[in-house]
Design a protein around this motif. Structure first.
Motif, short mmCIF file in Angstrom:
data_model
loop_
_atom_site.label_atom_id
_atom_site.label_comp_id
_atom_site.label_asym_id
_atom_site.label_seq_id
_atom_site.Cartn_x
_atom_site.Cartn_y
_atom_site.Cartn_z
N LEU A 147 56.59 31.07 -48.55
CA LEU A 147 56.53 31.86 -47.32
C LEU A 147 55.72 31.20 -46.21
O LEU A 147 55.49 31.81 -45.18
N ARG A 148 55.28 29.97 -46.42
CA ARG A 148 54.56 29.27 -45.36
C ARG A 148 55.50 28.35 -44.59
O ARG A 148 56.42 27.76 -45.16
N THR A 149 55.25 28.22 -43.31
CA THR A 149 55.94 27.20 -42.51
C THR A 149 55.41 25.84 -42.91
O THR A 149 54.21 25.67 -43.15
N LEU A 150 56.30 24.86 -42.99
CA LEU A 150 55.88 23.49 -43.29
C LEU A 150 56.20 22.60 -42.09
O LEU A 150 57.33 22.63 -41.58
N VAL A 151 55.21 21.82 -41.64
CA VAL A 151 55.37 20.91 -40.52
C VAL A 151 55.07 19.50 -41.00
O VAL A 151 54.07 19.28 -41.69
N GLU A 152 55.94 18.56 -40.65
CA GLU A 152 55.74 17.17 -41.10
C GLU A 152 56.01 16.21 -39.94
O GLU A 152 57.13 16.15 -39.41
N ALA A 153 54.99 15.47 -39.54
CA ALA A 153 55.15 14.46 -38.50
C ALA A 153 55.77 13.20 -39.09
O ALA A 153 55.48 12.82 -40.23
N VAL A 154 56.64 12.55 -38.31
CA VAL A 154 57.30 11.30 -38.70
C VAL A 154 57.26 10.38 -37.48
O VAL A 154 56.91 10.81 -36.38
N PRO A 155 57.59 9.10 -37.65
CA PRO A 155 57.46 8.18 -36.52
C PRO A 155 58.20 8.60 -35.25
O PRO A 155 57.70 8.39 -34.15
N GLY A 156 59.38 9.21 -35.38
CA GLY A 156 60.16 9.55 -34.21
C GLY A 156 60.02 10.96 -33.71
O GLY A 156 60.73 11.38 -32.78
N GLY A 157 59.10 11.74 -34.28
CA GLY A 157 58.94 13.13 -33.87
C GLY A 157 58.31 13.95 -34.96
O GLY A 157 57.35 13.51 -35.59
N TRP A 158 58.85 15.13 -35.22
CA TRP A 158 58.32 15.94 -36.30
C TRP A 158 59.37 16.95 -36.78
O TRP A 158 60.29 17.31 -36.06
N TRP A 159 59.21 17.36 -38.04
CA TRP A 159 60.11 18.31 -38.68
C TRP A 159 59.36 19.60 -38.96
O TRP A 159 58.13 19.61 -39.09
N TYR A 160 60.10 20.69 -39.05
CA TYR A 160 59.52 21.88 -39.66
C TYR A 160 60.60 22.63 -40.41
O TYR A 160 61.80 22.49 -40.13
N THR A 161 60.17 23.41 -41.39
CA THR A 161 61.08 24.24 -42.14
C THR A 161 60.42 25.58 -42.44
O THR A 161 59.20 25.64 -42.63
N ALA A 162 61.21 26.62 -42.44
CA ALA A 162 60.69 27.97 -42.67
C ALA A 162 61.74 28.79 -43.41
O ALA A 162 62.94 28.67 -43.15
N ARG A 163 61.28 29.60 -44.33
CA ARG A 163 62.15 30.55 -45.03
C ARG A 163 62.39 31.74 -44.11
O ARG A 163 61.43 32.35 -43.61
N VAL A 164 63.64 32.04 -43.84
CA VAL A 164 64.02 33.18 -43.01
C VAL A 164 64.93 34.08 -43.83
O VAL A 164 65.41 33.68 -44.89
N PRO A 165 65.15 35.33 -43.39
CA PRO A 165 65.96 36.24 -44.20
C PRO A 165 67.34 35.69 -44.58
O PRO A 165 67.86 36.02 -45.66
N ALA A 166 67.93 34.85 -43.74
CA ALA A 166 69.28 34.34 -44.02
C ALA A 166 69.29 33.06 -44.85
O ALA A 166 70.36 32.57 -45.21
N GLY A 167 68.13 32.51 -45.16
CA GLY A 167 68.09 31.27 -45.93
C GLY A 167 66.89 30.43 -45.55
O GLY A 167 65.78 30.93 -45.39
N ARG A 168 67.10 29.13 -45.40
CA ARG A 168 66.01 28.23 -45.01
C ARG A 168 66.42 27.45 -43.77
O ARG A 168 67.45 26.77 -43.74
N LEU A 169 65.58 27.54 -42.75
CA LEU A 169 65.79 26.82 -41.51
C LEU A 169 65.08 25.46 -41.59
O LEU A 169 63.94 25.38 -42.03
N VAL A 170 65.79 24.43 -41.15
CA VAL A 170 65.19 23.09 -41.06
C VAL A 170 65.46 22.58 -39.65
O VAL A 170 66.60 22.65 -39.16
N ALA A 171 64.44 22.07 -38.99
CA ALA A 171 64.59 21.58 -37.62
C ALA A 171 63.86 20.26 -37.44
O ALA A 171 62.79 20.04 -38.01
N TYR A 172 64.46 19.40 -36.65
CA TYR A 172 63.86 18.12 -36.29
C TYR A 172 63.63 18.11 -34.79
O TYR A 172 64.55 18.40 -34.01
N LEU A 173 62.43 17.78 -34.37
CA LEU A 173 62.05 17.76 -32.96
C LEU A 173 61.79 16.32 -32.52
O LEU A 173 60.97 15.62 -33.12
N THR A 174 62.52 15.89 -31.49
CA THR A 174 62.32 14.56 -30.93
C THR A 174 62.76 14.59 -29.48
O THR A 174 63.29 15.60 -29.00
#
Length: 368
Positions: free
Chosen positions: A199-226
């Motif tokens: 139930l925690r949000t996970l944030v991970e920085a990478v060389p070209g930006g950062w990712w995050y993932t979160a459990r939502v009622p419909a499943g699991r959201l994964v996003a890449y920010l750059t």
């Protein structure tokens, strides 16, 4: 019929502005394409609601119904930021308790319904950019395949980053070129016994930006920010997005148990900071992302939308009563929010020093 206020946009900011104004006895029209309910809207990114929203929901009389909604608790975050190791931050000691990962379509529909119950008229339509003469305030709306011009005394622009009304009256300042590439994973592998209970949000920085993932009622959201000019075209396909997830250290583990054969094609949306200046003037006021849009790293977008929507509604009510000084107070309110956000944004990005020569991070170290 002439309305005292037309609220353009039925997201959190617009719905709450309409709610506040309707409760104040004002004749309000709320126009939004999503007024058909949750089933009529696709999944929306922007799912985190911070614990600090709890007292505001109480003040608006929305807490009892919200608390029984389909949303998931968010009990904190894990972050690989400034280090390859994960560091946890819990909401355990937050005075407001835990936060939430929302079902956004249902949350937005819930707020619009509350505005309608309070007396606002809801119409499935959208505001169309339209210049008007001073003292002759009209809003052009499109609904059911036709255009209609509706007169009003005040307009609340809650049309998100498009700011279809405010952009013709103020200047928009972009903070950077941040984009979000995201996908919702909802299909579990057949026979996989372990539930996704994180139930925690996970944030991970990478060389070209950062990712995050979160459990939502419909499943699991994964996003890449750059940044928009740094995106890889392969990210436009489900296969390319899965390959990129596979290069992460922590995010990929959160997808354990989800069926890659049913990975959806990722979607793209703007995620840069954005500010409208001025955000209010005689006869109009902007709220939510139309006034201030934040980098998702802050997790403050929905909370700020609720606060600015409520404040915008109260400000318009005061102006309709002849207290025009309320506009200046609203501008100061937005400035305080902006100052706090910009300090936090600079401090947070400044904590990641592992890739100082990569364009994404170099830009943020040099940003004022």
């Amino acid at each position: 019929m002439t309305f005292e206020v037309i609220v353009a946009g039925g997201g959190p900011a617009g719905a709450v502005a309409a709610l506040v104004l309707a409760r104040a006895g004002r004749r309000v029209l709320l126009v939004d394409k999503g007024t058909g309910g949750p089933a009529s809207s696709p999944f929306r990114i922007g799912e985190t609601l911070l614990p600090a929203a709890r007292p505001l929901l109480h003040d608006l009389g929305l807490w009892p119904e919200f608390a029984t909604g389909p949303h998931l608790r968010c009990v904190g975050t894990y972050a690989s930021w400034g280090s390859k190791q994960l560091h946890g931050r819990s909401h355990l000691h937050d005075p407001h308790g835990h936060g939430w990962h929302l079902d956004r379509t249902r949350f937005d529909a819930f707020l619009r319904s509350a505005a309608g119950t309070a007396g606002a008229e809801l119409r499935r339509a959208e505001a169309v950019p339209h210049l008007t003469h001073v003292g002759d305030r009209r809003v052009l709306i499109r609904g059911d395949g036709r255009l209609e011009e509706v007169r009003c005394d005040w307009v609340v622009d809650a049309t998100g980053r498009r700011a279809v009304i405010g952009r013709r009256r103020g200047r928009r300042r972009k903070q950077d070129r941040l984009m979000a590439v995201f996908a919702l994973f909802g299909r579990r592998l057949p026979g996989h016994r372990t539930e996704d209970a994180e139930l925690r949000t996970l944030v991970e920085a990478v060389p070209g930006g950062w990712w995050y993932t979160a459990r939502v009622p419909a499943g699991r959201l994964v996003a890449y920010l750059t940044d928009a000019d740094l995106t890889d075209s392969a990210l436009r396909t489900a296969e390319g997005f899965l390959d990129a997830i596979g290069t992460t250290r922590h995010v990929r583990i959160r997808l354990d148990g989800y069926d890659p054969a049913h990975a959806p094609a990722p979607r793209w949306t703007a995620a840069h900071g954005l500010r409208l200046s001025p955000a209010a003037g005689p006869g109009w006021i902007a709220a939510g992302d139309a006034a201030l849009a934040f980098d998702p790293l802050s997790s403050q977008g929905i909370l700020t939308a609720l606060h600015t929507g409520a404040r915008a509604g109260r400000t318009v009510d005061l102006c309709l009563s002849g207290e025009t000084a309320a506009l200046a107070d609203y501008s100061l309110f937005l400035q305080r929010i902006t100052d706090a956000y910009e300090r936090h944004h600079a401090e947070t990005y400044g904590q990641e020093q592992r890739w100082p020569e990569h364009p994404f991070w170099e830009r943020r170290q040099q940003a004022p």
